[in-house]
Design a protein around this motif. Sequence first.
Motif, PDB file in Angstrom:
ATOM      1  N   ARG A  80       0.814  -1.274  -0.171  1.00  0.00           N
ATOM      2  CA  ARG A  80      -0.086   0.143   0.060  1.00  0.00           C
ATOM      3  C   ARG A  80       0.803   1.105   0.168  1.00  0.00           C
ATOM      4  NH1 ARG A  80      -5.546   0.313   0.558  1.00  0.00           N
ATOM      5  NH2 ARG A  80      -5.404   2.538   0.868  1.00  0.00           N
ATOM      6  N   THR A  81       2.117   1.121   0.795  1.00  0.00           N
ATOM      7  CA  THR A  81       2.876   2.339   0.916  1.00  0.00           C
ATOM      8  C   THR A  81       3.360   2.665  -0.271  1.00  0.00           C
ATOM      9  OG1 THR A  81       3.341   1.983   3.331  1.00  0.00           O
ATOM     10  CG2 THR A  81       4.779   3.215   2.100  1.00  0.00           C
ATOM     11  N   VAL A  82       3.945   1.764  -0.968  1.00  0.00           N
ATOM     12  CA  VAL A  82       4.770   1.818  -2.412  1.00  0.00           C
ATOM     13  C   VAL A  82       3.500   2.340  -3.387  1.00  0.00           C
ATOM     14  CG1 VAL A  82       5.864   0.786  -4.127  1.00  0.00           C
ATOM     15  CG2 VAL A  82       6.455   0.085  -1.768  1.00  0.00           C
ATOM     16  N   ALA A  83       2.576   1.683  -3.172  1.00  0.00           N
ATOM     17  CA  ALA A  83       1.444   1.941  -4.269  1.00  0.00           C
ATOM     18  C   ALA A  83       0.958   3.476  -4.185  1.00  0.00           C
ATOM     19  CB  ALA A  83       0.198   1.041  -4.343  1.00  0.00           C
ATOM     20  N   LEU A  92      -5.997  -2.121  -5.338  1.00  0.00           N
ATOM     21  CA  LEU A  92      -5.804  -3.389  -6.137  1.00  0.00           C
ATOM     22  C   LEU A  92      -4.216  -3.996  -5.514  1.00  0.00           C
ATOM     23  CD1 LEU A  92      -5.804  -5.412  -8.358  1.00  0.00           C
ATOM     24  CD2 LEU A  92      -4.793  -3.748 -10.058  1.00  0.00           C
ATOM     25  N   ALA A  93      -3.344  -2.859  -4.971  1.00  0.00           N
ATOM     26  CA  ALA A  93      -2.104  -3.285  -4.596  1.00  0.00           C
ATOM     27  C   ALA A  93      -2.416  -4.295  -3.356  1.00  0.00           C
ATOM     28  CB  ALA A  93      -1.217  -2.610  -4.461  1.00  0.00           C
ATOM     29  N   LEU A 189       4.828  -4.933  -7.961  1.00  0.00           N
ATOM     30  CA  LEU A 189       5.293  -4.594  -6.788  1.00  0.00           C
ATOM     31  C   LEU A 189       5.181  -5.730  -5.593  1.00  0.00           C
ATOM     32  CD1 LEU A 189       3.358  -3.232  -4.506  1.00  0.00           C
ATOM     33  CD2 LEU A 189       3.052  -1.656  -6.254  1.00  0.00           C
ATOM     34  N   ILE A 190       4.392  -6.586  -5.721  1.00  0.00           N
ATOM     35  CA  ILE A 190       4.272  -7.307  -4.851  1.00  0.00           C
ATOM     36  C   ILE A 190       5.455  -8.122  -4.230  1.00  0.00           C
ATOM     37  CG2 ILE A 190       2.761  -9.486  -3.973  1.00  0.00           C
ATOM     38  CD1 ILE A 190       1.061  -6.664  -4.148  1.00  0.00           C
ATOM     39  N   ASP A 191       6.019  -8.813  -5.369  1.00  0.00           N
ATOM     40  CA  ASP A 191       7.019  -9.457  -5.256  1.00  0.00           C
ATOM     41  C   ASP A 191       8.350  -8.922  -4.626  1.00  0.00           C
ATOM     42  OD1 ASP A 191       8.221 -12.227  -5.412  1.00  0.00           O
ATOM     43  OD2 ASP A 191       9.597 -11.504  -7.074  1.00  0.00           O
ATOM     44  N   THR A 257      12.274   2.735   0.140  1.00  0.00           N
ATOM     45  CA  THR A 257      12.546   4.000  -0.831  1.00  0.00           C
ATOM     46  C   THR A 257      13.195   3.745  -1.982  1.00  0.00           C
ATOM     47  OG1 THR A 257      12.713   5.103   1.327  1.00  0.00           O
ATOM     48  CG2 THR A 257      13.495   6.078  -0.494  1.00  0.00           C
ATOM     49  N   GLY A 258      14.167   2.881  -2.040  1.00  0.00           N
ATOM     50  CA  GLY A 258      14.721   2.508  -3.257  1.00  0.00           C
ATOM     51  C   GLY A 258      13.846   1.653  -4.363  1.00  0.00           C
TER      52      GLY A 258
END
Length: 377
Positions: A80-83, A92-93, A189-191, A257-258
């Motif tokens: 969620r944070t990344v999305a 969706l994420a 991004l899930i992996d 962050t990366g």
Amino acid sequence: MRRNPIPLARYAMPVENTLGRRYPELPHPYRNEYERDRDRIIHSRAFRRLENKTQVFTRRFSDHFRNRLTHTLEVAQISRTVAKALGLNADLAEALALVHDAGHPPFGHTGEAALNRLMRRYGDRFDHNLHALRIVERFEQKYAAFPGLNLTFEVREGIIKHSRDYDPEAHPELAEYRLGERPPVEAQLIDPADEIAYNCADLDDGYEAKLLTFAQIRQGVPIFGRQALKEDRKYPQAPEKLKFNEALRRMMDQLVTGLIGHTRQGLSKMGARSVEDVRRAKTRVAGWSAPLRSENRRLKEFLHQNLYSHRELVRERRQILRLINELFNHFLERPRNLPPFYFEQTHREPAHRVVCDYIAGMTDHYLIEQHARFLRR
Ligand code: MG
């Protein structure tokens, strides 16, 4: 339909464009389709069973270590944070993260490897992504109108494609999932989010279990070691456990962050203007820069060499392998001992597949109980 308060990036998957459900349903007055999928996943049996499935450490070590449910929640939080940071569809994420381990058998990777080895005897295999799809399409029986959870296309697609690509020729039965295309970034991004969650968690639980020491981790994992050095300077008097925690959370922050930064860069480099651009790209876009990838590799290698192969875990693994092998062979020889739903399936599918499905759905506890029931000598 309720709109997202923050506009999504152009490369995000807009819920309005979903390819929808296998069995059409009326829209819900205030939840969008991905929110409904998330809710269906949380209310499923497979999700509740995650609580009693091992991640790395079985219950005998501690009852505050991760199990597959708390691991799943950590992946959902990171996803969620990344999305959100990337302007992606966080609903969706989140749904994808919550379902990403639904197909995992009991006893973590030991259980997975055991089932895979047994299936190979029949020229078949066990794949936890494909198993998760079978769960949400068939084994969850909740609705009068259709089998399974009737999830949207993008969630089913993400279940299969979040961690790897499948060869379209080897899997004609998955043709509808556009195997030649990349999945939306929300699935990609899930992996990496999963990797961040389990690498950090395994260091944490390994240290707590006293199978790893602070000094050993500092030395063997450079990305952790550098953060630990900063903590030494900042809090020279702090107890070791707190320095460990500080270094671990800063390492996690650096990896997240990366991941956000490099993925954003990749999206702008490829000039992605829509989810279709993401789908048509030759390679996946979510991931780390080369230097961070190699830091992450070092971290994984360290865990393999020092934790997963630790004699404390290896001894336990042998015992679990024996239980699974014996139970698998027992049900193959005596399919009438399967529950009626699975026994019925043996008339339509090879028995080894049905037995594999049944065992893969078990919790750790239930597997031990079933073994005791049928095979205690
Ligand atoms: Mg996972």
